[in-house]
Design a protein around this motif. Structure first.
Motif, mmCIF file in Angstrom:
data_model
loop_
_atom_site.group_PDB
_atom_site.id
_atom_site.type_symbol
_atom_site.label_atom_id
_atom_site.label_comp_id
_atom_site.label_asym_id
_atom_site.label_seq_id
_atom_site.Cartn_x
_atom_site.Cartn_y
_atom_site.Cartn_z
ATOM 1 N N PRO A 5 0.823 -1.210 0.000
ATOM 2 C CA PRO A 5 0.000 0.000 0.000
ATOM 3 C C PRO A 5 0.861 1.266 0.000
ATOM 4 N N MET A 6 0.217 2.415 -0.218
ATOM 5 C CA MET A 6 0.925 3.699 -0.132
ATOM 6 C C MET A 6 1.352 3.977 1.300
ATOM 7 N N VAL A 7 0.500 3.589 2.254
ATOM 8 C CA VAL A 7 0.796 3.803 3.668
ATOM 9 C C VAL A 7 0.135 2.686 4.461
ATOM 10 N N ASP A 8 0.782 2.250 5.530
ATOM 11 C CA ASP A 8 0.265 1.127 6.315
ATOM 12 C C ASP A 8 -0.134 1.619 7.714
ATOM 13 N N LEU A 9 -1.308 2.249 7.810
ATOM 14 C CA LEU A 9 -1.768 2.788 9.086
ATOM 15 C C LEU A 9 -2.056 1.677 10.099
ATOM 16 N N LYS A 10 -2.554 0.557 9.606
ATOM 17 C CA LYS A 10 -2.881 -0.539 10.527
ATOM 18 C C LYS A 10 -1.620 -1.128 11.138
ATOM 19 N N GLY A 11 -0.567 -1.259 10.336
ATOM 20 C CA GLY A 11 0.686 -1.787 10.859
ATOM 21 C C GLY A 11 1.250 -0.908 11.962
ATOM 22 N N PHE A 36 -2.832 16.974 10.949
ATOM 23 C CA PHE A 36 -2.684 15.656 11.555
ATOM 24 C C PHE A 36 -3.588 14.625 10.873
ATOM 25 N N PHE A 37 -3.888 14.863 9.599
ATOM 26 C CA PHE A 37 -4.625 13.870 8.810
ATOM 27 C C PHE A 37 -3.946 12.504 8.986
ATOM 28 N N PRO A 38 -4.699 11.405 9.029
ATOM 29 C CA PRO A 38 -4.127 10.111 9.409
ATOM 30 C C PRO A 38 -2.857 9.698 8.667
ATOM 31 N N SER A 39 -2.726 10.054 7.394
ATOM 32 C CA SER A 39 -1.566 9.587 6.632
ATOM 33 C C SER A 39 -0.333 10.470 6.799
ATOM 34 N N LYS A 40 -0.445 11.560 7.555
ATOM 35 C CA LYS A 40 0.699 12.454 7.742
ATOM 36 C C LYS A 40 1.777 11.792 8.598
ATOM 37 N N ASN A 41 2.983 12.363 8.588
ATOM 38 C CA ASN A 41 4.076 11.803 9.393
ATOM 39 C C ASN A 41 3.673 11.672 10.858
ATOM 40 N N LEU A 42 3.007 12.708 11.380
ATOM 41 C CA LEU A 42 2.362 12.630 12.685
ATOM 42 C C LEU A 42 0.868 12.767 12.426
ATOM 43 N N TYR A 90 10.200 7.526 13.515
ATOM 44 C CA TYR A 90 9.429 7.381 12.279
ATOM 45 C C TYR A 90 10.093 8.150 11.135
ATOM 46 N N ASN A 91 10.500 9.383 11.397
ATOM 47 C CA ASN A 91 11.108 10.196 10.331
ATOM 48 C C ASN A 91 12.481 9.670 9.927
ATOM 49 N N ARG A 92 13.237 9.131 10.889
ATOM 50 C CA ARG A 92 14.524 8.523 10.541
ATOM 51 C C ARG A 92 14.317 7.322 9.620
ATOM 52 N N LEU A 93 13.325 6.510 9.918
ATOM 53 C CA LEU A 93 13.038 5.346 9.073
ATOM 54 C C LEU A 93 12.583 5.775 7.683
ATOM 55 N N PRO A 152 7.126 4.475 7.669
ATOM 56 C CA PRO A 152 8.219 3.945 8.481
ATOM 57 C C PRO A 152 8.304 2.426 8.487
ATOM 58 N N GLU A 153 7.161 1.771 8.365
ATOM 59 C CA GLU A 153 7.122 0.308 8.467
ATOM 60 C C GLU A 153 7.467 -0.391 7.151
ATOM 61 N N LEU A 154 7.707 0.357 6.085
ATOM 62 C CA LEU A 154 8.054 -0.227 4.787
ATOM 63 C C LEU A 154 9.377 -0.996 4.900
ATOM 64 N N LYS A 155 9.408 -2.197 4.390
ATOM 65 C CA LYS A 155 10.594 -3.059 4.503
ATOM 66 C C LYS A 155 11.496 -2.914 3.275
#
Length: 364
Positions: free
Chosen positions: A4-10, A182-188, A249-252, A346-349
């Motif tokens: 996905p573009m972003v993994d909010l659940k992860g 602070f929309f859900p997909s933002k960094n924070l 998160y930002n470092r990742l 951040p959780e992208l492998k």
């Protein structure tokens, strides 16, 4: 492999116990609006950004709207900004009765081209509204000098740059006001809508405090016509939990961007430029490619998400057509035809990044 573009659940699963306990604590306290969690978050974000004041509001769009109002921008005024951004940037200018004046972007950073601003100034210009697009700070030092020279307000759109810095200072702290989403997909991001306004100016802080809460300094006493725009304590406790991890998160994100760039550099893909003047937090990892449709189709066929931010620049949108007749922004227009954002979170492998890059390079 579906990516996905972003993994909010992860991300949620990794901090689930803290999130749920925080929400239970708010429910038990029964303090939901302008409560202790919201006040604590405001103190923490003010300290993080290096400013004296922070105010939670209902959304990033509201943050921009109220910031412009607090700065005294209104009917007949002009605000210089970029056309290569989400429409909320220009909507907020229109909300207060002012006119957005669009200038072109830097082809490397995609941020507002400071060298183009002075030619766009008129006696009606009151402010500059730079956007730190995709997590890369705009040229804030040059913008600050320009605002000082022409006695203009600077209102930063930091919707995509939480945690980014320019020089030794965080985005949001350079302008008269800084506006976060602070929309859900933002960094924070929270689990709904939310926003924050930061400032070092005591008078602007007082204006914001009244405007977000029905124009009131004291309950049932109203000095100005205000708004109902307050960040609730449920969202605040979620954000306070995530604040503990934002630098990680930002470092990742930066590490993942490095993995992408090392695999794509020299392939004919233009990878994101990283200015040495600031800290990029990669809200998006956005490349430029000539045959975008072909590449996006190949990614989709393999279950890999991608997105185009933004296919139609604001000066070409129907809503601004009358004011922008004859406006030409050649860099913006070309970039809009070529940009493609790849999955970034951040959780992208690293193996997922390998899969994305192999698919993309094969399509090339």
């Amino acid at each position: 492999m579906s990516i996905p573009m972003v993994d909010l659940k992860g991300q949620y699963n990794s901090i689930k116990e803290e999130i749920c306990q925080g929400l239970l604590d708010v429910l038990e306290s029964s303090q939901f609006i302008l409560g202790p969690q919201g006040r604590a978050l405001e103190r923490e974000i003010a300290a993080y950004c290096g400013v004296r004041h922070a105010f939670g509001v209902a959304s990033g769009t509201d943050a921009l709207h109220l910031a412009l109002l607090a700065a005294g921008i209104g009917a007949g005024d002009e605000v210089i900004t970029t056309a290569f951004t989400f429409i909320a940037t220009a909507e907020a200018i229109a909300y207060v009765g002012a006119k957005p004046v669009f200038v072109d972007i830097d082809p490397a950073t995609f941020n507002i081209d400071v060298s183009k601003i002075e030619d766009a100034l008129t006696p009606r210009t009151r402010a500059i509204l730079p956007v730190h697009l995709f997590g890369q700070p705009a040229d804030l030092e040059s913008l600050a000098r320009l605002c000082d020279k022409h006695n203009l307000k600077m209102i930063e759109d930091c919707a995509q740059s939480f945690g980014a810095a320019y020089g030794e200072r965080m985005t949001g702290s350079w302008g008269d006001l800084g506006c976060f989403s602070f929309f859900p997909s933002k960094n924070l991001g929270c689990y709904g809508d939310g926003g924050m306004i930061v400032t070092d100016d005591d008078q602007l802080a007082e204006n914001i405090q009244m405007l977000r809460n029905h124009g009131s300094r004291e309950r049932y006493y109203h000095a100005v016509v205000g708004y109902n725009s307050r960040l609730d304590d449920m969202q605040a406790t979620i954000l306070r939990t995530k604040m503990k991890y934002i630098d990680t998160y930002n470092r990742l994100r930066r590490e993942n961007a490095g993995h992408y760039s090392s695999r794509l550099d020299g392939s004919g893909v233009t990878v994101p430029f990283v200015s040495g003047d600031g800290t990029h937090v990669f809200h998006q990892y956005t490349i430029r490619v000539k045959d975008r449709e072909k590449i996006q189709k190949a990614l989709t066929a393999q279950g890999i998400a991608s997105a185009i931010y933004y296919p139609v620049p604001l000066h070409q949108q129907e809503v601004f057509a009358a004011d922008c007749a004859g406006v030409s922004l050649p860099v913006t227009e070309q970039v809009a035809k070529e940009v493609l954002s790849l999955p970034m979170y951040p959780e992208l492998k690293e193996e997922q990044i390998d899969t994305i890059c192999r698919t993309l390079l094969a399509a090339l």
